[in-house]
Design a protein around this motif. Structure first.
Motif: not given
Lengths: 306, 93
Positions: A46, A48-49, A51-52, A55, A111, A115-117
Protein backbone atom coordinates in the motif's frame (compact mmCIF):
# COMPACT_ATOMS: atom_id res chain seq x y z
CA UNK A 1 33.38 34.64 48.43
CA UNK A 2 31.57 34.75 45.18
CA UNK A 3 29.19 32.13 44.01
CA UNK A 4 29.29 31.33 40.35
CA UNK A 5 26.33 29.55 38.94
CA UNK A 6 27.22 27.66 35.82
CA UNK A 7 24.43 27.47 33.30
CA UNK A 8 24.06 26.29 29.76
CA UNK A 9 23.99 29.01 27.15
CA UNK A 10 20.71 28.84 25.21
CA UNK A 11 21.21 27.23 21.84
CA UNK A 12 21.43 29.26 18.67
CA UNK A 13 20.87 26.21 16.51
CA UNK A 14 18.16 26.57 13.93
CA UNK A 15 16.19 23.94 12.08
CA UNK A 16 18.73 24.02 9.24
CA UNK A 17 21.53 23.04 11.62
CA UNK A 18 19.59 19.98 12.75
CA UNK A 19 18.86 19.01 9.16
CA UNK A 20 22.57 19.35 8.39
CA UNK A 21 23.27 17.12 11.39
CA UNK A 22 21.29 14.35 9.70
CA UNK A 23 23.62 14.32 6.66
CA UNK A 24 20.95 15.04 4.03
CA UNK A 25 23.13 13.98 1.07
CA UNK A 26 23.81 10.56 2.58
CA UNK A 27 20.15 10.38 3.53
CA UNK A 28 19.05 11.00 -0.05
CA UNK A 29 21.15 8.07 -1.29
CA UNK A 30 19.75 5.87 1.48
CA UNK A 31 16.19 6.85 0.59
CA UNK A 32 16.77 6.18 -3.09
CA UNK A 33 18.33 2.75 -2.62
CA UNK A 34 15.66 1.82 -0.07
CA UNK A 35 12.97 2.94 -2.53
CA UNK A 36 14.46 0.67 -5.18
CA UNK A 37 14.51 -2.24 -2.73
CA UNK A 38 10.89 -1.48 -1.89
CA UNK A 39 9.83 -1.13 -5.53
CA UNK A 40 11.51 -4.23 -6.94
CA UNK A 41 10.30 -6.53 -4.17
CA UNK A 42 7.63 -9.00 -5.27
CA UNK A 43 4.06 -8.41 -4.21
CA UNK A 44 2.16 -5.22 -3.56
CA UNK A 45 2.54 -2.64 -0.90
CA UNK A 46 0.00 0.00 0.00
CA UNK A 47 1.39 3.46 -0.87
CA UNK A 48 0.74 4.68 2.67
CA UNK A 49 2.65 1.76 4.18
CA UNK A 50 5.41 2.23 1.60
CA UNK A 51 5.63 5.92 2.44
CA UNK A 52 5.72 5.18 6.18
CA UNK A 53 8.51 2.64 5.62
CA UNK A 54 10.56 5.11 3.58
CA UNK A 55 9.99 7.84 6.17
CA UNK A 56 11.20 5.57 8.98
CA UNK A 57 14.27 4.52 6.98
CA UNK A 58 15.02 8.18 6.20
CA UNK A 59 14.72 9.24 9.83
CA UNK A 60 16.79 6.23 10.93
CA UNK A 61 19.54 7.23 8.47
CA UNK A 62 19.38 10.78 9.81
CA UNK A 63 19.68 9.49 13.36
CA UNK A 64 22.79 7.50 12.44
CA UNK A 65 24.26 10.62 10.79
CA UNK A 66 23.60 12.74 13.90
CA UNK A 67 25.18 10.16 16.20
CA UNK A 68 28.17 9.91 13.84
CA UNK A 69 28.65 13.69 13.96
CA UNK A 70 28.31 13.65 17.75
CA UNK A 71 31.05 11.04 18.18
CA UNK A 72 33.32 12.34 15.43
CA UNK A 73 33.16 16.03 16.40
CA UNK A 74 36.90 16.05 17.22
CA UNK A 75 37.83 14.52 13.87
CA UNK A 76 35.44 16.80 12.00
CA UNK A 77 37.00 19.88 13.61
CA UNK A 78 40.45 18.85 12.39
CA UNK A 79 39.43 18.29 8.77
CA UNK A 80 38.82 21.07 6.26
CA UNK A 81 36.01 19.13 4.56
CA UNK A 82 34.02 18.72 7.78
CA UNK A 83 35.07 21.70 9.93
CA UNK A 84 31.91 23.55 8.93
CA UNK A 85 29.57 20.93 10.38
CA UNK A 86 27.19 22.11 13.11
CA UNK A 87 29.10 20.73 16.13
CA UNK A 88 32.64 21.93 15.24
CA UNK A 89 31.11 25.29 14.27
CA UNK A 90 29.55 25.53 17.75
CA UNK A 91 25.96 25.72 16.52
CA UNK A 92 24.90 22.49 18.19
CA UNK A 93 26.38 21.11 21.40
CA UNK A 94 27.56 17.47 21.39
CA UNK A 95 24.99 16.50 24.02
CA UNK A 96 22.18 18.00 21.97
CA UNK A 97 23.31 16.05 18.91
CA UNK A 98 23.49 12.80 20.91
CA UNK A 99 20.01 13.32 22.36
CA UNK A 100 18.62 14.22 18.95
CA UNK A 101 20.18 11.16 17.32
CA UNK A 102 19.08 8.72 20.01
CA UNK A 103 15.52 10.06 20.00
CA UNK A 104 15.23 9.79 16.23
CA UNK A 105 16.78 6.32 16.23
CA UNK A 106 14.31 5.04 18.82
CA UNK A 107 11.34 6.68 17.06
CA UNK A 108 12.27 5.37 13.61
CA UNK A 109 12.92 1.77 14.69
CA UNK A 110 9.82 1.47 16.89
CA UNK A 111 7.61 3.14 14.27
CA UNK A 112 8.92 0.88 11.49
CA UNK A 113 8.25 -2.16 13.66
CA UNK A 114 4.72 -1.08 14.56
CA UNK A 115 3.67 0.38 11.21
CA UNK A 116 5.39 -1.97 8.75
CA UNK A 117 6.98 -5.16 10.10
CA UNK A 118 9.44 -6.44 12.66
CA UNK A 119 12.12 -7.72 10.23
CA UNK A 120 12.44 -4.29 8.61
CA UNK A 121 12.69 -2.67 12.05
CA UNK A 122 15.37 -5.15 13.18
CA UNK A 123 17.38 -4.47 10.01
CA UNK A 124 17.07 -0.71 10.53
CA UNK A 125 18.17 -1.02 14.18
CA UNK A 126 21.12 -3.16 13.08
CA UNK A 127 22.05 -0.61 10.39
CA UNK A 128 22.09 2.26 12.90
CA UNK A 129 24.04 0.15 15.42
CA UNK A 130 26.55 -0.96 12.80
CA UNK A 131 27.14 2.56 11.50
CA UNK A 132 27.41 4.23 14.90
CA UNK A 133 29.08 1.61 17.08
CA UNK A 134 30.96 -0.70 14.72
CA UNK A 135 32.03 1.85 12.10
CA UNK A 136 32.14 5.23 13.86
CA UNK A 137 33.24 4.26 17.35
CA UNK A 138 35.45 1.33 16.53
CA UNK A 139 36.66 0.78 12.97
CA UNK A 140 37.06 4.36 11.76
CA UNK A 141 39.84 5.18 14.21
CA UNK A 142 41.50 1.78 14.32
CA UNK A 143 41.94 0.23 10.87
CA UNK A 144 42.40 1.20 7.21
CA UNK A 145 39.69 -1.36 6.46
CA UNK A 146 37.22 0.98 8.20
CA UNK A 147 35.19 1.88 5.14
CA UNK A 148 35.31 -1.63 3.71
CA UNK A 149 33.59 -3.22 6.72
CA UNK A 150 31.68 -0.08 7.63
CA UNK A 151 30.29 0.03 4.11
CA UNK A 152 27.85 -2.70 5.16
CA UNK A 153 25.79 -0.07 7.00
CA UNK A 154 25.34 1.95 3.83
CA UNK A 155 24.51 -1.18 1.85
CA UNK A 156 21.62 -2.34 4.01
CA UNK A 157 18.81 0.11 3.00
CA UNK A 158 17.70 -1.83 -0.13
CA UNK A 159 17.36 -4.90 2.09
CA UNK A 160 15.24 -2.93 4.55
CA UNK A 161 13.05 -1.73 1.67
CA UNK A 162 12.65 -5.29 0.39
CA UNK A 163 11.89 -6.60 3.89
CA UNK A 164 9.29 -3.83 4.37
CA UNK A 165 7.29 -5.29 1.46
CA UNK A 166 7.87 -9.02 1.82
CA UNK A 167 8.67 -9.48 5.51
CA UNK A 168 11.54 -11.74 4.40
CA UNK A 169 14.86 -11.66 2.52
CA UNK A 170 16.00 -13.22 -0.75
CA UNK A 171 19.00 -13.36 -3.08
CA UNK A 172 17.97 -10.20 -4.99
CA UNK A 173 18.24 -7.75 -2.06
CA UNK A 174 21.48 -9.49 -1.06
CA UNK A 175 22.81 -8.75 -4.56
CA UNK A 176 21.84 -5.10 -4.14
CA UNK A 177 23.59 -5.13 -0.77
CA UNK A 178 26.75 -6.55 -2.35
CA UNK A 179 26.75 -3.95 -5.13
CA UNK A 180 26.75 -1.07 -2.61
CA UNK A 181 29.17 -2.92 -0.34
CA UNK A 182 31.78 -3.30 -3.09
CA UNK A 183 31.06 0.16 -4.46
CA UNK A 184 32.00 1.82 -1.16
CA UNK A 185 35.80 1.23 -1.14
CA UNK A 186 36.56 2.63 -4.63
CA UNK A 187 34.23 5.56 -3.91
CA UNK A 188 35.75 6.55 -0.56
CA UNK A 189 39.34 5.69 -1.38
CA UNK A 190 39.16 7.83 -4.51
CA UNK A 191 38.11 10.70 -2.23
CA UNK A 192 40.71 9.91 0.42
CA UNK A 193 43.50 9.94 -2.18
CA UNK A 194 43.17 13.69 -2.57
CA UNK A 195 42.11 14.30 1.06
CA UNK A 196 44.90 12.21 2.60
CA UNK A 197 46.49 15.17 4.41
CA UNK A 198 43.16 15.98 6.02
CA UNK A 199 42.73 12.42 7.26
CA UNK A 200 46.33 12.29 8.49
CA UNK A 201 45.88 15.53 10.46
CA UNK A 202 42.73 14.14 12.06
CA UNK A 203 44.46 10.82 12.87
CA UNK A 204 42.07 8.71 10.78
CA UNK A 205 43.93 5.66 9.42
CA UNK A 206 42.56 5.80 5.88
CA UNK A 207 44.34 3.54 3.40
CA UNK A 208 46.36 6.32 1.64
CA UNK A 209 47.56 7.55 5.06
CA UNK A 210 48.60 4.12 6.30
CA UNK A 211 49.64 2.29 3.12
CA UNK A 212 50.30 5.14 0.69
CA UNK A 213 48.90 6.23 -2.66
CA UNK A 214 50.26 3.35 -4.73
CA UNK A 215 48.70 0.66 -2.55
CA UNK A 216 45.39 2.53 -2.42
CA UNK A 217 45.23 2.80 -6.21
CA UNK A 218 45.88 -0.94 -6.44
CA UNK A 219 43.03 -1.72 -4.04
CA UNK A 220 40.67 0.67 -5.85
CA UNK A 221 41.23 -1.32 -9.02
CA UNK A 222 40.76 -4.60 -7.18
CA UNK A 223 37.40 -3.61 -5.70
CA UNK A 224 36.24 -2.15 -9.02
CA UNK A 225 37.11 -5.45 -10.69
CA UNK A 226 34.76 -7.15 -8.22
CA UNK A 227 32.13 -4.42 -8.46
CA UNK A 228 31.70 -4.30 -12.25
CA UNK A 229 30.60 -7.98 -12.62
CA UNK A 230 28.48 -7.69 -9.49
CA UNK A 231 26.70 -4.75 -11.08
CA UNK A 232 25.83 -6.94 -14.07
CA UNK A 233 24.82 -9.93 -11.91
CA UNK A 234 21.11 -9.01 -11.46
CA UNK A 235 20.75 -9.16 -15.26
CA UNK A 236 23.01 -12.21 -15.69
CA UNK A 237 21.04 -14.11 -13.06
CA UNK A 238 17.72 -13.17 -14.62
CA UNK A 239 16.50 -10.79 -11.95
CA UNK A 240 16.67 -7.77 -14.24
CA UNK A 241 15.99 -7.16 -17.91
CA UNK A 242 18.09 -5.98 -20.86
CA UNK A 243 17.78 -2.24 -20.10
CA UNK A 244 19.43 -2.78 -16.78
CA UNK A 245 21.96 -5.19 -18.27
CA UNK A 246 23.06 -2.73 -20.95
CA UNK A 247 23.34 0.11 -18.42
CA UNK A 248 25.28 -2.06 -15.97
CA UNK A 249 27.71 -3.20 -18.69
CA UNK A 250 28.32 0.33 -19.99
CA UNK A 251 28.69 2.03 -16.60
CA UNK A 252 30.70 -0.88 -15.19
CA UNK A 253 33.13 -0.58 -18.11
CA UNK A 254 33.42 3.17 -17.45
CA UNK A 255 34.13 2.51 -13.77
CA UNK A 256 36.83 0.03 -14.72
CA UNK A 257 38.39 2.45 -17.20
CA UNK A 258 38.50 5.18 -14.56
CA UNK A 259 39.92 2.82 -11.94
CA UNK A 260 42.67 1.88 -14.42
CA UNK A 261 43.41 5.57 -14.96
CA UNK A 262 43.63 6.05 -11.19
CA UNK A 263 46.01 3.06 -11.02
CA UNK A 264 48.26 4.57 -13.69
CA UNK A 265 48.13 8.14 -12.38
CA UNK A 266 51.43 9.24 -10.84
CA UNK A 267 51.08 13.01 -10.52
CA UNK A 268 48.02 14.88 -9.32
CA UNK A 269 44.60 13.54 -8.51
CA UNK A 270 42.56 14.27 -11.62
CA UNK A 271 41.62 10.64 -12.21
CA UNK A 272 40.77 10.13 -8.51
CA UNK A 273 38.40 13.10 -8.58
CA UNK A 274 36.79 11.81 -11.78
CA UNK A 275 36.36 8.35 -10.29
CA UNK A 276 34.85 9.77 -7.11
CA UNK A 277 32.34 11.86 -9.07
CA UNK A 278 31.49 9.08 -11.52
CA UNK A 279 31.06 6.49 -8.77
CA UNK A 280 28.08 8.47 -7.42
CA UNK A 281 26.54 8.61 -10.88
CA UNK A 282 27.29 4.89 -11.39
CA UNK A 283 25.37 3.79 -8.30
CA UNK A 284 22.51 6.16 -9.05
CA UNK A 285 22.23 4.96 -12.67
CA UNK A 286 22.41 1.31 -11.69
CA UNK A 287 19.56 1.59 -9.21
CA UNK A 288 17.53 3.92 -11.43
CA UNK A 289 17.82 1.46 -14.33
CA UNK A 290 16.77 -1.37 -12.05
CA UNK A 291 13.70 0.63 -11.13
CA UNK A 292 12.88 1.47 -14.75
CA UNK A 293 13.64 -2.00 -16.01
CA UNK A 294 11.68 -3.96 -13.44
CA UNK A 295 8.49 -2.10 -13.96
CA UNK A 296 6.93 0.26 -16.41
CA UNK A 297 5.46 3.42 -14.96
CA UNK A 298 2.06 1.76 -14.91
CA UNK A 299 3.56 -1.25 -13.21
CA UNK A 300 5.09 1.00 -10.57
CA UNK A 301 1.66 2.41 -9.75
CA UNK A 302 0.21 -1.10 -9.68
CA UNK A 303 3.00 -2.17 -7.32
CA UNK A 304 2.08 0.55 -4.90
CA UNK A 305 -1.64 0.03 -5.27
CA UNK A 306 -3.53 -1.39 -2.38
CA UNK B 1 23.46 75.96 75.99
CA UNK B 2 24.82 74.57 79.34
CA UNK B 3 27.20 76.36 81.58
CA UNK B 4 29.90 74.94 83.73
CA UNK B 5 27.66 75.28 86.79
CA UNK B 6 24.87 73.17 85.50
CA UNK B 7 24.64 69.89 87.19
CA UNK B 8 23.57 66.68 85.58
CA UNK B 9 20.23 66.77 87.42
CA UNK B 10 19.51 70.30 86.30
CA UNK B 11 20.28 69.37 82.78
CA UNK B 12 17.77 66.58 83.12
CA UNK B 13 14.97 69.01 84.00
CA UNK B 14 15.34 71.06 80.86
CA UNK B 15 12.95 70.54 78.02
CA UNK B 16 15.64 70.11 75.43
CA UNK B 17 17.59 67.69 77.56
CA UNK B 18 18.45 64.40 75.92
CA UNK B 19 16.25 61.70 77.47
CA UNK B 20 18.44 58.78 76.56
CA UNK B 21 21.60 58.12 74.87
CA UNK B 22 21.02 57.66 71.21
CA UNK B 23 24.08 56.73 69.27
CA UNK B 24 24.13 58.03 65.79
CA UNK B 25 22.37 55.62 63.49
CA UNK B 26 24.42 53.72 60.95
CA UNK B 27 23.70 54.94 57.48
CA UNK B 28 20.96 53.00 55.65
CA UNK B 29 22.60 50.26 53.63
CA UNK B 30 22.35 50.79 49.94
CA UNK B 31 19.87 48.35 48.43
CA UNK B 32 21.82 45.63 46.72
CA UNK B 33 21.90 45.94 43.03
CA UNK B 34 19.29 43.57 41.68
CA UNK B 35 21.04 40.64 40.06
CA UNK B 36 19.52 38.82 37.13
CA UNK B 37 18.82 35.28 38.15
CA UNK B 38 18.62 32.72 35.34
CA UNK B 39 19.38 33.06 31.69
CA UNK B 40 18.69 36.12 29.63
CA UNK B 41 17.78 35.05 26.11
CA UNK B 42 18.85 37.23 23.25
CA UNK B 43 16.58 38.04 20.37
CA UNK B 44 18.57 35.71 18.13
CA UNK B 45 18.32 32.84 20.60
CA UNK B 46 14.60 33.47 20.95
CA UNK B 47 14.14 33.31 17.19
CA UNK B 48 16.14 30.06 17.00
CA UNK B 49 14.09 28.55 19.82
CA UNK B 50 10.83 29.56 18.16
CA UNK B 51 11.86 28.01 14.84
CA UNK B 52 12.85 24.78 16.63
CA UNK B 53 9.53 24.70 18.47
CA UNK B 54 7.58 25.15 15.23
CA UNK B 55 9.62 22.38 13.57
CA UNK B 56 8.93 20.00 16.49
CA UNK B 57 5.22 20.84 16.33
CA UNK B 58 5.12 20.19 12.58
CA UNK B 59 7.06 16.93 12.96
CA UNK B 60 4.71 15.71 15.69
CA UNK B 61 1.70 16.72 13.61
CA UNK B 62 3.08 14.81 10.63
CA UNK B 63 3.78 11.81 12.86
CA UNK B 64 0.17 11.80 14.09
CA UNK B 65 -1.08 12.00 10.48
CA UNK B 66 1.13 9.06 9.43
CA UNK B 67 -0.09 6.97 12.37
CA UNK B 68 -3.68 7.88 11.51
CA UNK B 69 -3.25 7.04 7.82
CA UNK B 70 -1.54 3.72 8.52
CA UNK B 71 -4.25 2.82 11.05
CA UNK B 72 -6.91 3.50 8.43
CA UNK B 73 -5.05 1.41 5.84
CA UNK B 74 -4.43 -1.49 8.20
CA UNK B 75 -7.90 -1.62 9.71
CA UNK B 76 -9.89 -0.34 6.74
CA UNK B 77 -13.60 -0.51 7.39
CA UNK B 78 -12.86 -2.60 10.46
CA UNK B 79 -12.09 0.62 12.29
CA UNK B 80 -15.87 1.33 12.35
CA UNK B 81 -17.00 -2.15 13.35
CA UNK B 82 -14.59 -2.50 16.25
CA UNK B 83 -12.84 -5.62 17.48
CA UNK B 84 -14.52 -9.03 17.33
CA UNK B 85 -15.29 -9.28 21.04
CA UNK B 86 -17.46 -6.14 20.84
CA UNK B 87 -19.69 -7.46 18.07
CA UNK B 88 -23.00 -9.08 19.00
CA UNK B 89 -22.80 -12.83 18.97
CA UNK B 90 -24.50 -14.47 16.01
CA UNK B 91 -27.14 -16.97 16.99
CA UNK B 92 -27.45 -20.07 14.90
CA UNK B 93 -30.92 -21.44 14.22
Amino acid sequence: MSLTVAHAEPSLAGVGDYIELMKPRVMSLVVFTALVGLAVAPGHVNPVIGFAALLCITVGAGAAGALNMWYDADIDAAMARTAGRPIPRGRIKPGEAAGFGLTLAAFSVVSLGLLVNVLAAVLLAFTIFFYVVIYTMWLKRSTPQNIVIGGAAGALPPMIGWAAVTGSLAIEPILLFLIIFFWTPPHFWALSLYRAEDYARAGVPMLPVVAGDRETRRWILFYTLVLAPLGVAPWALGYAGPIYGAAALATGAAMLALALRVRRERVGHTASKQLFAFSILYLFLLFAMLLIDRMSLGGLFAHFAA
Amino acid sequence: MTTARDTISEIGKRADAPRFYSPPLAPEPEPEAKQEIGIRITEQQLRARRSRSIAIALALGAFVLVIFAVTMVRLGSGVLTGPDYMRPAQTSK
